[in-house]
Design a protein around this motif. Structure first.
Motif, short mmCIF file in Angstrom:
data_model
loop_
_atom_site.label_atom_id
_atom_site.label_comp_id
_atom_site.label_asym_id
_atom_site.label_seq_id
_atom_site.Cartn_x
_atom_site.Cartn_y
_atom_site.Cartn_z
N PHE A 187 95.98 78.47 14.89
CA PHE A 187 94.56 78.83 14.97
C PHE A 187 94.17 79.15 16.41
O PHE A 187 94.41 78.36 17.32
N ASN A 188 93.58 80.32 16.60
CA ASN A 188 93.11 80.75 17.93
C ASN A 188 91.62 81.07 17.83
O ASN A 188 91.22 81.95 17.05
N ILE A 189 90.82 80.37 18.65
CA ILE A 189 89.36 80.57 18.57
C ILE A 189 88.97 82.00 18.91
O ILE A 189 88.03 82.56 18.35
N ARG A 190 89.72 82.63 19.83
CA ARG A 190 89.41 84.02 20.20
C ARG A 190 89.42 84.94 18.98
O ARG A 190 88.61 85.86 18.88
N ILE A 191 90.32 84.68 18.06
CA ILE A 191 90.47 85.56 16.88
C ILE A 191 89.77 84.98 15.66
O ILE A 191 89.07 85.69 14.94
N TYR A 192 89.90 83.68 15.46
CA TYR A 192 89.46 83.08 14.20
C TYR A 192 88.18 82.24 14.33
O TYR A 192 87.69 81.73 13.32
N GLY A 193 87.70 82.05 15.52
CA GLY A 193 86.52 81.19 15.71
C GLY A 193 85.27 81.79 15.10
O GLY A 193 85.16 83.01 14.90
N GLY A 194 84.27 80.94 14.85
CA GLY A 194 83.00 81.40 14.30
C GLY A 194 82.02 81.79 15.40
O GLY A 194 82.39 81.86 16.58
N PHE A 195 80.79 82.04 14.99
CA PHE A 195 79.77 82.52 15.93
C PHE A 195 79.58 81.57 17.10
O PHE A 195 79.57 82.00 18.27
N PHE A 196 79.46 80.29 16.83
CA PHE A 196 79.15 79.33 17.90
C PHE A 196 80.39 79.00 18.73
O PHE A 196 80.33 79.00 19.96
N THR A 197 81.50 78.70 18.07
CA THR A 197 82.70 78.32 18.83
C THR A 197 83.23 79.49 19.66
O THR A 197 83.67 79.32 20.79
N ARG A 198 83.19 80.70 19.10
CA ARG A 198 83.67 81.86 19.86
C ARG A 198 82.73 82.19 21.02
O ARG A 198 83.17 82.63 22.08
N GLY A 199 81.44 81.96 20.81
CA GLY A 199 80.48 82.20 21.89
C GLY A 199 80.72 81.26 23.06
O GLY A 199 80.74 81.69 24.22
N ILE A 200 80.92 79.98 22.77
CA ILE A 200 81.19 79.01 23.85
C ILE A 200 82.54 79.29 24.50
O ILE A 200 82.69 79.21 25.73
N TRP A 201 83.54 79.67 23.67
CA TRP A 201 84.86 80.02 24.23
C TRP A 201 84.72 81.22 25.19
O TRP A 201 85.30 81.23 26.29
N GLY A 202 83.97 82.24 24.79
CA GLY A 202 83.80 83.42 25.63
C GLY A 202 83.10 83.09 26.93
O GLY A 202 83.47 83.60 28.00
N LEU A 203 82.10 82.23 26.87
CA LEU A 203 81.38 81.85 28.10
C LEU A 203 82.27 81.04 29.03
O LEU A 203 82.18 81.17 30.25
N ARG A 204 83.15 80.25 28.46
CA ARG A 204 84.02 79.40 29.29
C ARG A 204 85.17 80.20 29.91
O ARG A 204 85.50 80.03 31.08
#
Length: 448
Positions: free
Chosen positions: A60-77
């Motif tokens: 599982f990779n948040i960049r590809i499979y994450g949802g709206f909130f988790t991918r947003g926080i991942w992108g900001l980090r």
């Protein structure tokens, strides 16, 4: 365990359950639960969490499979992990999405805290009074008690996303390497901490340019504000005099510079004051008043005097009209009483007229001071920040901070340093404006 302890614990895990089961506030409990359900549902639907929990996605990779909130926080980090136009990450878009997610989560977090506190207070009231308040009664009390906040809430949310989000984006940009060497989507941005602020203090050319532009910005703001203010006051007092006839004609003539769009006036002045081909220089030469052309816009010192004088021409009518209104509302019995007691014209002005006018106009002066600090148009359309100074880093002799920021962003694509300047400008203007507003008597009376 009593209700006041159990209710907040239940609501902490399942929103609204404390109100629903222990306090018999069914509708309110359901509303809190629906908010929780909506947030979790958006995350699950927008991502691949069901497939992950079903064991269909082992890596599982948040960049590809994450949802709206988790991918947003991942992108900001991270600001992205894969560079490139096709299939790569766009760092600035990830930052914007991350900020939106962060703001939404802050609102959700506040609702979560409200849900727990409300469960405790409602259960406590039930224990003390042995009476249950229905959701309808609660809503009625909330409406009566917090009517102003309920009305202002949509505007507050709009301001949060329309005004606060760009400020936050500019603030975060100052901590990245967003410049012409790192332009998304071909390149990824990185967080660089306070290195841009350190560059402003440690790299001599940046330090000297910043200090020179800052000093000129301060001089420009103060002189431009108070010169227009006192000339406007002088004109208003002249027009208010009993000796002046045909006041409406004079008032109409005086207000013309203000009525014409400022950009057009500045472009006219730019051509009029042109050092080589300007008609003003040609006229002065023809009548023999000067023997060589005056460098209105090409000499550093003369150019600064020129922008202040042109701004004086454009700015004084606003104060003239405003102060005329204040003067017409002054109680003339005060002036007559002072004159009977032997006060002269100067004493009447300093002891009665000036304090009353200052009290009424002080908030506007503070706002005008802040506006002149950001007076981009007056500089850009007249001198474009020039004349050019080779010793400065992408700045001219008449550049103020905001016009320098414009050049750093649009001309040089040095967004990180421009963001640093924007933060400093924001802190400076915000601090001075807040301090001045707090000292203004008109605002003290509003607070009282």
């Amino acid at each position: 365990m009593n209700k006041r302890k159990l209710a907040p614990i239940l609501s902490a895990f399942i929103w609204g359950s404390g109100q629903f089961f222990l306090c018999k506030q069914r509708i309110k409990g359901l509303i809190f639960f629906l908010i929780q359900f909506l947030v979790i549902g958006i995350e699950l639907i927008s991502g691949y969490w069901p497939e992950y929990f079903a064991g269909m996605i082992p890596d599982f990779n948040i960049r590809i499979y994450g949802g709206f909130f988790t991918r947003g926080i991942w992108g900001l980090r991270t600001l992205g992990e894969v560079p490139g136009v096709e299939g790569g990450d766009h760092s600035t878009l990830l930052m914007v999405n991350g900020i939106i997610v962060l703001l939404i989560l802050i609102i959700v977090g506040l609702i979560y805290i409200w849900n727990i506190v409300d469960a405790y207070r409602t259960a406590k009231r039930v224990e003390e009074t042995q009476q249950y308040i229905t959701s309808k009664q609660y809503a009625k009390r909330l409406y009566q008690k917090s009517f102003a906040y309920i009305i202002l809430a949509p505007i507050g949310i709009l301001v949060l996303f329309v005004n606060f989000m760009p400020i936050l984006f500019a603030f975060l940009t100052a901590f990245t390497n967003y410049n012409r060497d790192h332009l998304p989507p071909a390149n990824l941005l990185d967080w660089v901490g306070f290195s841009n602020f350190a560059k402003l203090l440690k790299v001599p050319v940046w330090t000297s340019t910043f200090l020179q532009v800052l000093i000129w910005t301060l001089v420009w703001s103060v002189v431009a504000t108070f010169s227009t203010y006192f000339l406007g006051m002088f004109q208003a007092m002249l027009l208010n005099s009993k000796c002046v006839k045909f006041k409406s004609i004079y008032r109409g003539i005086m207000i013309l510079p203000w009525a014409i769009p400022q950009m057009i006036s500045l472009l006219v002045f730019k051509n009029l004051l042109n050092s080589q081909f300007g008609p003003l220089n040609q006229f002065l030469l023809n009548i023999g008043l000067i023997h060589e052309r005056i460098p209105f816009l090409t000499d550093p010192f003369v150019a600064r005097i020129t922008v202040i004088v042109v701004n004086l021409w454009l700015g004084f009518p606003m104060y003239m009209i405003m102060i005329q209104g204040v003067l017409s509302n002054i109680d003339h019995s005060l002036i007559e009483a002072a004159e009977i007691d032997g006060a002269g014209t100067i004493k009447v002005f300093t002891k009665i007229t000036l304090p009353l006018v200052s009290k009424a106009t002080a908030p506007l002066v503070v706002m005008n001071l802040a506006a002149n600090f950001n007076g981009f148009g007056s500089i850009f359309f007249l001198t474009d920040g020039g004349p050019t100074n080779a010793s400065l880093q992408f700045a001219g002799d008449t550049d103020i901070l905001i016009s320098w920021i414009y050049k750093l962003t649009l001309n040089q694509q040095i967004y990180d340093m421009a963001a640093v300047m924007s933060i400093i400008l924001f802190i400076f203007i915000g601090s001075i404006s807040f301090w001045n507003f707090r000292r203004t008597r008109a605002f003290k009376e509003v607070d009282d």
